[in-house]
Design a protein around this motif. Structure first.
Motif, PDB file in Angstrom:
ATOM      1  N   GLY A 116      50.831  45.047  56.454  1.00 10.41           N
ATOM      2  CA  GLY A 116      50.049  46.269  56.617  1.00 10.41           C
ATOM      3  C   GLY A 116      50.099  47.203  55.433  1.00 10.41           C
ATOM      4  N   SER A 117      49.303  48.313  55.533  1.00  4.81           N
ATOM      5  CA  SER A 117      49.310  49.227  54.390  1.00  4.81           C
ATOM      6  C   SER A 117      50.483  50.184  54.464  1.00  4.81           C
ATOM      7  CB  SER A 117      47.990  49.987  54.266  1.00  4.81           C
ATOM      8  OG  SER A 117      47.384  50.148  55.492  1.00  4.81           O
ATOM      9  N   LYS A 125      58.425  50.178  46.592  1.00  4.18           N
ATOM     10  CA  LYS A 125      58.110  49.869  45.206  1.00  4.18           C
ATOM     11  C   LYS A 125      57.478  51.083  44.518  1.00  4.18           C
ATOM     12  CE  LYS A 125      55.788  46.043  42.875  1.00  4.18           C
ATOM     13  NZ  LYS A 125      54.865  44.936  43.158  1.00  4.18           N
ATOM     14  N   ALA A 407      49.114  41.609  52.121  1.00  3.19           N
ATOM     15  CA  ALA A 407      48.061  41.658  53.145  1.00  3.19           C
ATOM     16  C   ALA A 407      46.755  41.139  52.574  1.00  3.19           C
ATOM     17  CB  ALA A 407      47.884  43.087  53.627  1.00  3.19           C
ATOM     18  N   GLY A 408      46.076  40.302  53.319  1.00  2.91           N
ATOM     19  CA  GLY A 408      44.820  39.725  52.854  1.00  2.91           C
ATOM     20  C   GLY A 408      44.916  38.210  52.740  1.00  2.91           C
ATOM     21  N   ASN A 411      44.013  36.684  55.992  1.00  2.00           N
ATOM     22  CA  ASN A 411      42.580  36.732  56.306  1.00  2.00           C
ATOM     23  C   ASN A 411      41.848  35.572  55.651  1.00  2.00           C
ATOM     24  OD1 ASN A 411      43.516  39.829  55.914  1.00  2.00           O
ATOM     25  ND2 ASN A 411      42.226  39.542  57.690  1.00  2.00           N
ATOM     26  N   GLU A 412      42.284  35.240  54.441  1.00  2.00           N
ATOM     27  CA  GLU A 412      41.678  34.113  53.739  1.00  2.00           C
ATOM     28  C   GLU A 412      41.968  32.828  54.516  1.00  2.00           C
ATOM     29  OE1 GLU A 412      39.770  34.545  51.213  1.00  2.00           O
ATOM     30  OE2 GLU A 412      39.367  32.420  50.807  1.00  2.00           O
ATOM     31  N   ALA A 415      39.751  32.729  57.616  1.00  2.00           N
ATOM     32  CA  ALA A 415      38.342  32.452  57.320  1.00  2.00           C
ATOM     33  C   ALA A 415      38.168  30.972  56.994  1.00  2.00           C
ATOM     34  CB  ALA A 415      37.863  33.318  56.172  1.00  2.00           C
ATOM     35  N   GLN A 416      39.092  30.440  56.172  1.00  2.00           N
ATOM     36  CA  GLN A 416      38.967  29.039  55.763  1.00  2.00           C
ATOM     37  C   GLN A 416      39.233  28.109  56.936  1.00  2.00           C
ATOM     38  OE1 GLN A 416      37.932  28.032  52.887  1.00  2.00           O
ATOM     39  NE2 GLN A 416      37.957  29.949  51.766  1.00  2.00           N
ATOM     40  N   LYS A 438      44.156  33.355  46.682  1.00  2.00           N
ATOM     41  CA  LYS A 438      44.161  34.730  47.185  1.00  2.00           C
ATOM     42  C   LYS A 438      45.517  35.379  46.933  1.00  2.00           C
ATOM     43  CE  LYS A 438      41.296  37.175  49.206  1.00  2.00           C
ATOM     44  NZ  LYS A 438      40.251  37.735  48.464  1.00  2.00           N
ATOM     45  N   GLU A 441      45.851  36.329  43.368  1.00  2.26           N
ATOM     46  CA  GLU A 441      45.015  37.487  43.057  1.00  2.26           C
ATOM     47  C   GLU A 441      45.675  38.771  43.560  1.00  2.26           C
ATOM     48  OE1 GLU A 441      41.281  37.552  45.036  1.00  2.26           O
ATOM     49  OE2 GLU A 441      40.708  39.427  44.081  1.00  2.26           O
ATOM     50  N   LEU A 442      46.198  38.707  44.785  1.00  2.00           N
ATOM     51  CA  LEU A 442      46.765  39.909  45.393  1.00  2.00           C
ATOM     52  C   LEU A 442      48.073  40.324  44.738  1.00  2.00           C
ATOM     53  CD1 LEU A 442      45.959  38.977  49.062  1.00  2.00           C
ATOM     54  CD2 LEU A 442      45.106  40.992  47.900  1.00  2.00           C
ATOM     55  N   ALA A 444      48.910  39.624  41.614  1.00  5.01           N
ATOM     56  CA  ALA A 444      48.657  40.014  40.227  1.00  5.01           C
ATOM     57  C   ALA A 444      48.300  41.493  40.151  1.00  5.01           C
ATOM     58  CB  ALA A 444      47.535  39.176  39.640  1.00  5.01           C
ATOM     59  N   GLY A 445      47.543  41.953  41.166  1.00  7.50           N
ATOM     60  CA  GLY A 445      47.116  43.355  41.164  1.00  7.50           C
ATOM     61  C   GLY A 445      48.330  44.223  41.309  1.00  7.50           C
TER      62      GLY A 445
ATOM     63  N   ASN B  50      43.517  48.708  38.817  1.00  6.33           N
ATOM     64  CA  ASN B  50      44.029  47.853  39.891  1.00  6.33           C
ATOM     65  C   ASN B  50      44.694  48.706  40.970  1.00  6.33           C
ATOM     66  OD1 ASN B  50      46.311  48.649  38.622  1.00  6.33           O
ATOM     67  ND2 ASN B  50      47.092  46.604  38.177  1.00  6.33           N
ATOM     68  N   ILE B  54      47.940  53.075  47.396  1.00  7.67           N
ATOM     69  CA  ILE B  54      49.236  53.699  47.655  1.00  7.67           C
ATOM     70  C   ILE B  54      49.920  54.085  46.360  1.00  7.67           C
ATOM     71  CG2 ILE B  54      51.511  53.350  48.649  1.00  7.67           C
ATOM     72  CD1 ILE B  54      50.234  51.368  50.568  1.00  7.67           C
ATOM     73  N   GLY B 252      34.289  32.004  59.773  1.00  5.79           N
ATOM     74  CA  GLY B 252      34.488  31.832  58.337  1.00  5.79           C
ATOM     75  C   GLY B 252      34.087  33.114  57.639  1.00  5.79           C
ATOM     76  N   ASN B 268      41.893  45.765  54.204  1.00  6.09           N
ATOM     77  CA  ASN B 268      42.769  44.656  54.581  1.00  6.09           C
ATOM     78  C   ASN B 268      43.597  44.217  53.397  1.00  6.09           C
ATOM     79  OD1 ASN B 268      42.332  44.237  57.234  1.00  6.09           O
ATOM     80  ND2 ASN B 268      40.663  42.787  56.946  1.00  6.09           N
ATOM     81  N   GLU B 269      42.907  43.982  52.291  1.00  9.97           N
ATOM     82  CA  GLU B 269      43.597  43.429  51.136  1.00  9.97           C
ATOM     83  C   GLU B 269      44.153  44.536  50.244  1.00  9.97           C
ATOM     84  OE1 GLU B 269      40.726  40.851  49.363  1.00  9.97           O
ATOM     85  OE2 GLU B 269      40.698  39.513  51.091  1.00  9.97           O
ATOM     86  N   GLN B 270      43.772  45.768  50.523  1.00 14.51           N
ATOM     87  CA  GLN B 270      44.282  46.918  49.791  1.00 14.51           C
ATOM     88  C   GLN B 270      44.065  46.824  48.299  1.00 14.51           C
ATOM     89  OE1 GLN B 270      47.612  48.652  51.211  1.00 14.51           O
ATOM     90  NE2 GLN B 270      47.673  47.470  53.074  1.00 14.51           N
ATOM     91  N   MET B 271      42.914  46.296  47.916  1.00 16.21           N
ATOM     92  CA  MET B 271      42.587  46.297  46.491  1.00 16.21           C
ATOM     93  C   MET B 271      41.486  47.321  46.296  1.00 16.21           C
ATOM     94  SD  MET B 271      42.913  42.364  45.285  1.00 16.21           S
ATOM     95  CE  MET B 271      41.879  41.577  46.494  1.00 16.21           C
TER      96      MET B 271
END
Lengths: 445, 304
Positions: A116-117, A125, A407-408, A411-412, A415-416, A438, A441-442, A444-445, B50, B54, B252, B268-271
């Motif tokens: 979660g957020s 962190k 998080a995320g 979800n990937e 979906a897949q 995914k 990607e998440l 790395a950010g 990026n 938060i 999907g 969801n992904e918080q980006m």
């Protein structure tokens, strides 16, 4: 005319004032007045106002907003606890804005690891949380409880209890189909499904239209197939030592779960059913099993079209010669804001609240909101949850996978996986690849 | 003499709206700037970072967010879904709305009752409508599935929301059902402005019913058509409600619309950075579509 002007002016003035007050009021300035009234007769000792913000839906005689402040006040008369409870989405938004503006409440609710957020690792962190290592209650919580709240060797949150993922089943249907014992491994589980199907009963119903329910089954398998072999699997994902695409890890989990769809054990129209409709079908006795969590126990035990006895067992994702593991995760818990002026008071409250024996703890355990794992109340859990609490006590349980991922990622996966069971030509290898992509990607950010 | 006076007055500013009145715009203007314009510009700024919503120690990463969007195919998929959805909404709700408006514009017994019925769905909130329709579409036991069973077809095979091809059409149908009442009301208002004498003249000249519609009614309500089409286009491009309530963007990614994807990436992904980049791209796409639409419609209006 003059009178009119005066009226207009005063109205305008009132509006501006109220607008300003709305913007500028910090929670403490509002509450100062009420607090001082409360303790007007009491000593000159300064009353500390501690604020707390949690997520959830407020219920009658709510634990956090009513019982907690009352009992804290009884024990520490000069501590005034103010609790705000907001629905999840609003809580996330409020938390983000208040953190950004530096006006965060003294205590907030955080979730274990990356969930979660309001994930404890994300907040720690960013430097928003105060370390809690000197709390004596941490010993009672145990390492299993504090581990998911640890960042760079320091503990930043305390779990209130545990939450369970398992398989609810209809004992009457099981009996009717001649199934006497709960399955203890994957082969036995498939056997049970086969027997049910042969008897013309839909073995499992899932509401995959709300794709998050896919996690309920998958994480139970992962708790048996991935973490017993490598406890560090998720941590090593970050360093690159492990990958979702590794052989015999997630590919195995996903294909095991897919078997249930391939054989029609899970209702074939599941992608068009909502989670709620699936629960309804189970409650109405139209399917023998459903994967769900302890948090939905009330809905699943509600009276439906048919009366029947419910059972709850950990889905045996283990191979024949392996012991069974449960998917028991730490629930959310309180944490302290790093820039709070009342860190000592907050700790005082936490020590009292979570010590496993105080009146406050008893009230908390009796509220039945979470499954408590130690102290008063842990011996009298809902009998449905007993097998899971036992597994937890024997250290034979693992957290829910998504708590270990940014998080995320889940979800990937959902979906897949949906694409795969929906016949879009997605293969297991495609899913693991997409999950890894995914995840990369998440992180790395 | 009179002219001179008038000119002098104009130089000084209108007596009804003196120049100092502009000062009164300032408070509203400030609010508008701080809560609307400034955040929109911040969106452009965040789209190059990026930021995760938060942690404020974020880095500038240039156009990386934009590159990832194009690489991953999420953008193309969402734009495709949104465009299909928009076309369905525009055609569906306008054709249906216009047809019903014409029918209800005739001399008919119980006209008011039918008008009310048609407008009724528009009064429900999207949440309620989505919830009701997910039971209408429910496989096996839903309304449609039960009706199919009743006429001897296999209702258990009916599962539109769980079907990759049909889910998008199914939620578009719900949006049409909810919105055609509003469209109908606007058309009805337009049709009532059509002068009866023109229709009579047409009839005397021997026009058929179709010719009356094509040559007299439609040209006269062309501005109403523009309004309705533009409103439906906006509703279509903003599509979020039903993808969120009824399908969660699934099965999907079959019903991931632009707005739904932005929501998913941001919350969801918080980006937040990537979501901002996505919003910027959607902003450009929507602007382009709206401008070309307006140019086209304005030309049409003149031609008609």
């Amino acid at each position: 005319m003059k009178f009119k002007k005066l009226c207009a002016l005063s109205v305008a003035g009132a509006m501006i004032l109220s607008a300003l007050a709305g913007c500028g009021s910090s929670p403490s300035s509002d509450t100062n007045s009420t607090a001082s009234q409360d303790s007007s007769a009491a000593s000159d000792q300064k009353t500390a106002i501690v604020t707390m913000m949690v997520s959830g839906t407020e219920q009658p005689n709510d634990f956090e907003t009513q019982i907690l402040p009352k009992l804290v006040k009884e024990k520490y008369p000069n501590l005034h606890l103010e609790v705000t409870k907001l629905p999840d989405e609003q809580y996330y938004t409020a938390l983000k804005t208040r953190l950004a503006s530096g006006e965060c409440p003294d205590m907030i609710l955080v979730q274990p690891k990356y969930a979660g957020s309001n994930s404890v690792l994300g907040l720690a962190k960013a430097g928003y949380l105060a370390p809690l290592d000197d709390l004596s209650v941490l010993e009672k919580v145990g390492k299993a409880g504090t581990d998911p709240f640890t960042y760079e060797g320091k503990v930043y949150g305390v779990p209130e209890g545990v939450a369970i993922l398992g398989t609810y089943y209809n004992k009457d249907i099981f009996k009717k189909c001649g199934i006497t014992a709960e399955p203890k491994n994957w082969t036995e589980f498939l056997d049970v499904c086969k027997k049910l199907k042969a008897a013309g009963v839909q073995p499992i119903v899932m509401g995959d239209k709300d794709s998050y329910v896919m996690q309920f089954g998958l994480y139970q398998i992962a708790a048996n197939q991935i973490y017993p072999k490598n406890k560090q699997f998720d941590d090593q994902l970050t360093t690159g030592k492990t990958k979702f695409t590794d052989k015999d890890t997630w590919d195995k989990v996903l294909s095991m779960y897919k078997t249930l769809y391939d054989n029609g054990y899970i209702e074939k129209n599941s992608l068009g059913l909502s989670a709620q409709q699936a629960i309804q079908k189970f409650v109405d006795g139209e399917a023998a099993m459903t994967f769900d969590g302890s948090f939905n126990a009330t809905a699943l035990n509600a009276k439906g079209a048919k009366d029947f006895e419910r059972g709850y067992f950990p889905m045996p994702g283990n191979d024949v010669d392996q012991p069974i593991y449960g998917a028991v995760a730490m629930g959310a818990g309180p944490a302290i804001y790093a820039n709070s002026k009342h860190i000592a008071e907050c700790k005082q409250i936490l020590e009292y609240w979570l010590d496993g024996e105080s009146d406050l703890w008893k009230a908390f355990a009796d509220s039945g909101r979470v499954v408590v794992a130690y102290g008063y109340g842990s011996d009298q859990t809902n009998p449905l949850f007993k097998p899971f609490v036992d597994l937890y006590a024997q250290n034979r349980s693992f957290y829910w996978c998504n708590q270990g991922w940014p998080a995320g990622t889940e979800n990937e996966m959902e979906a897949q996986f949906g694409s795969m069971i929906g016949g879009q030509g997605t293969k297991v290898a495609d899913i693991t690849k997409a999950m890894q992509a995914k995840f990369d990607e998440l992180t790395a950010g | 003499m009179e002219m001179q006076k008038l000119r002098r007055r104009r130089l000084k500013g209108s007596p009804i709206f003196p120049k100092k009145m502009y000062a009164f715009v300032i408070p509203a203007f400030i609010l508008f700037l701080t809560f609307w314009i400034f955040p929109v510009f911040q969106l452009f700024y965040y789209s190059f970072t990026n930021f995760n919503g938060i942690n404020y120690h974020f880095d500038f990463i240039g156009f990386k967010n934009y590159f990832t969007l194009f690489h991953q195919g999420t953008l193309i998929n969402s734009i495709k879904n949104t465009l299909i959805y928009t076309v369905l909404i525009v055609v569906g709700s306008n054709v249906l709305g216009l047809a019903v408006a014409m029918a209800l514009n005739m001399k008919l017994k119980g006209k008011t009752f039918f008008r009310t019925c048609t407008f009724l769905p528009a009064l429900f909130s999207a949440i309620v409508v989505g919830f009701i329709w997910s039971y209408v579409y429910m496989p096996d036991k839903g309304m449609i599935a039960s009706l199919l069973e009743l006429i001897g077809m296999d209702g258990s095979r009916f599962n539109v929301l769980g079907d990759f091809t049909w889910a998008l059409y199914a939620i578009a149908a719900v949006e049409i059902w909810k919105s055609f009442g509003t469209t109908m009301i606007i058309y009805l208002a337009g049709l009532q402005t059509v002068d009866e004498s023109l229709l009579e003249a047409g009839k005397i000249d021997g026009c058929t019913e179709w010719q009356l519609i094509r040559k007299i009614k439609l040209p006269l309500i062309s501005s109403t058509i523009t309004i309705n089409v533009v409103l439906s286009v906006i509703a279509g491009l903003k599509a979020f409600d039903y993808a969120f309530i009824m399908t969660n963007g699934g099965p999907g990614k079959a019903t991931n619309t632009l707005m739904y994807t932005i929501y998913k990436i941001a919350f969801n992904e918080q980006m937040m950075g990537k979501a901002s980049a996505f919003s910027v791209v959607s902003f450009i796409v929507i602007i382009l579509i709206t401008i070309s639409m307006l140019i086209f419609m304005n030309k049409r209006e003149v031609e008609l």
